[in-house]
Design a protein around this motif. Structure first.
Motif, short mmCIF file in Angstrom:
data_model
loop_
_atom_site.label_atom_id
_atom_site.label_comp_id
_atom_site.label_asym_id
_atom_site.label_seq_id
_atom_site.Cartn_x
_atom_site.Cartn_y
_atom_site.Cartn_z
N GLY A 72 70.45 42.20 49.34
CA GLY A 72 69.75 43.09 50.27
C GLY A 72 68.32 43.37 49.89
N ILE A 78 69.98 49.89 53.74
CA ILE A 78 71.16 49.07 53.98
C ILE A 78 72.11 49.85 54.89
CG2 ILE A 78 73.16 47.98 52.90
CD1 ILE A 78 71.48 47.55 50.42
N LYS A 110 68.88 51.36 49.01
CA LYS A 110 69.74 50.52 48.19
C LYS A 110 70.28 51.24 46.95
CE LYS A 110 70.21 46.06 45.99
NZ LYS A 110 69.59 44.80 45.60
#
Length: 218
Positions: A72, A78, A110
């Protein structure tokens, strides 16, 4: 607790290899049985076991890729549904744990997602006889100071098996020399929270484990 990035990365790799050994080993054993088995029904059963082991391996790899790795990108938001799918897959393979979700946002930074995943993993492993896993996350606005992400994971069941050294690692009180592959994920969670100016708290009883993390963001 101060641990070098290299040591922590090494311990996380050891933890990943340990957790992957069982499903990958089952794949290897299944292939050996399939090569020797002639009965059609038994061969079909081998194929089913291979399919289950392959799914378990894929689910764990996807989970660890985001929980431990750089999936990611860095500093990106995310979707929480991505984290939810990964945890639901792990809980589904357990079969004795039900997961309840309480999300106040659609996406998290994240570091917050990695924190959530690792706390959920610790909670799942504590439910040795099954139970429920409640997971919640929200972001509170702090005006011009940005926001603060609050994460809570509660594991409850007939028996909660929780290693006190994991609590120490989460709270940053475990001596670096006592860090192991078992406590490395908790140490990473502590570092993630501390680097953001936040922290982690743990409360455990015979039937429940509650872990909360606060991660401020600029």
């Amino acid at each position: 607790m101060t641990v070098s990035p290299v040591d922590l990365a090494s311990l996380l790799c050891s933890r990943l290899c340990h957790d992957m050994l069982s499903p990958v080993g089952a794949l290897s054993n299944g292939l050996e049985l399939l090569a020797e088995e002639k009965d059609p029904e038994m061969r079909q059963r081998c194929f089913e076991l291979l399919e289950q082991s392959a799914k378990a391996s894929a689910d764990k790899l996807k989970f660890f890729r985001l929980a431990f790795g750089a999936a990611g990108g860095f500093g990106e938001q995310i979707p929480v549904n991505e984290a939810r799918a990964l945890i639901d897959a792990l809980a589904g393979s357990n079969g004795r744990v039900s997961v309840n979700w309480m999300f106040g946002v659609d996406a998290l930074a994240k570091p917050a997602v990695k924190t959530l995943l690792n706390l959920a993993l610790i909670g799942l492993e504590a439910l040795v006889r099954g139970g429920t896993l409640d997971i919640g996350a929200e972001v509170r606005a702090n005006g011009d100071l940005g926001g603060t992400t609050e994460i809570v994971v509660r594991a409850a069941g007939q028996r909660v098996a929780f290693d006190p050294t994991i609590a120490q690692a989460l709270e940053g009180t475990l001596p670096a020399g006592e860090l192991s592959s078992r406590t490395a994920p908790a140490a990473m969670v502590h570092q993630l929270a501390a680097s953001a100016g936040g922290g982690v708290q743990v409360h455990v009883t015979a039937e429940s484990l509650v872990m909360g993390a606060v991660l401020p963001s600029a």
